[in-house]
Design a protein around this motif. Structure first.
Motif, short mmCIF file in Angstrom:
data_model
loop_
_atom_site.label_atom_id
_atom_site.label_comp_id
_atom_site.label_asym_id
_atom_site.label_seq_id
_atom_site.Cartn_x
_atom_site.Cartn_y
_atom_site.Cartn_z
N PRO A 43 106.36 43.84 90.50
CA PRO A 43 105.54 42.61 90.49
C PRO A 43 106.23 41.46 89.78
N SER A 44 106.01 40.26 90.30
CA SER A 44 106.52 39.04 89.64
C SER A 44 105.58 38.72 88.47
N GLU A 45 106.02 37.81 87.61
CA GLU A 45 105.16 37.37 86.50
C GLU A 45 103.85 36.78 87.03
N LEU B 232 94.58 28.26 94.19
CA LEU B 232 93.35 27.71 94.77
C LEU B 232 92.40 28.82 95.22
N GLY B 233 92.74 30.06 94.89
CA GLY B 233 91.85 31.18 95.23
C GLY B 233 92.17 31.90 96.52
N PHE B 234 93.21 31.44 97.27
CA PHE B 234 93.54 32.11 98.54
C PHE B 234 94.07 33.53 98.30
N ARG C 268 95.85 40.52 86.11
CA ARG C 268 95.12 40.54 84.83
C ARG C 268 93.87 39.66 84.93
N LYS C 269 94.06 38.47 85.52
CA LYS C 269 92.94 37.53 85.58
C LYS C 269 91.80 38.03 86.47
N HIS C 270 92.13 38.47 87.67
CA HIS C 270 91.07 38.77 88.65
C HIS C 270 90.55 40.21 88.58
#
Ligand code: ACO
Length: 201
Positions: A163-165, A137-139, A172-174
């Protein structure tokens, strides 16, 4: 995560940064207001419960036997910061703690793209957890951005401890961190780690 007590008196604003002296620096989500609270004796027990229970929940989410973040470890480390994101409005102001992010500097030998070892002291992501009811949710992005701003660090200059998956997807996304430079230890660093480092030896 809910507690028996109200979290409002502990955390004046939603984004919080704690150090080993238990100073709580809290900032509004738009960054407009900032307040520093020195933890007094009455606040120690509730604060330790928040850190310990969030640390335990993080360990459970990562299937670790021992929490990485505890109140005692925070007090005994002089270069770690614990960041929290808090929903102060939850349940008519009782409040809930939504996420935890622990960072700290570590002396590491990191291999560069040419295969050479470099001694560096990067800021490391040591523990990161958003409560199951609030994930995706972006938190996570909100607390991570707050940490980057407070620590004055670029995402590519960080080292990530096992790091976890989910965290790899998040980075990668942000932050566009996708190209890993292989290491001999448990830390993950990305392309750009060695570019314009302030701590290069
Ligand atoms: N599967 C794959 N990717 C995920 C998942 C999931 N279940 N959850 C979050 N992500 C990644 C994705 O890139 C996602 O984007 P998408 O929904 O478009 O696919 C993105 O994170 C969402 O970003 P936020 O909402 O800002 O992140 P969130 O609030 O969910 O926090 C976090 C991310 C902290 C990794 C959270 O998912 C979490 O607590 N996971 C469980 C514990 C964990 O794995 N922590 C990291 C351990 S490693 C370490 O601490 C060094």
């Amino acid at each position: 995560m809910e507690f028996q007590f109200s979290v409002g008196p502990l955390f004046k604003h939603s984004l919080c940064k704690l150090n080993n002296y238990l100073d709580i620096e809290s900032v509004t989500s738009d960054g407009g207001e900032r307040e520093v609270t020195r933890t007094d004796r009455r606040m120690v027990n509730p604060l330790s419960e928040v850190i310990n229970r969030m640390g335990e929940a993080s360990a459970k989410a990562q299937r670790l036997n021992v929490p990485i973040t505890t109140f005692e470890k925070l007090q005994n480390s002089d270069n770690h910061h614990v960041y929290l994101i808090v929903d102060r409005d939850f349940k008519n102001g009782k409040g809930a703690v939504v996420g935890l992010l622990k960072v700290g500097h570590k002396n590491l030998f990191i291999i560069d793209e040419a295969g050479a070892q470099n001694e560096v002291s990067p800021l490391c992501i040591l523990d990161f957890y958003v409560h199951e009811s609030r994930q995706r949710l972006g938190f996570g992005k909100h607390i991570f951005d707050f940490m980057l701003q407070e620590e004055k660090v670029k995402p590519a200059h960080l080292a990530i401890d096992k790091p976890s998956e989910k965290l790899l997807h998040f980075l990668r996304k942000h932050y566009g961190l996708a190209h890993v430079i292989p290491q001999a230890n448990n830390f993950v660093v990305f392309q750009g780690f060695f570019t314009n480092r302030p701590d290069a030896v």
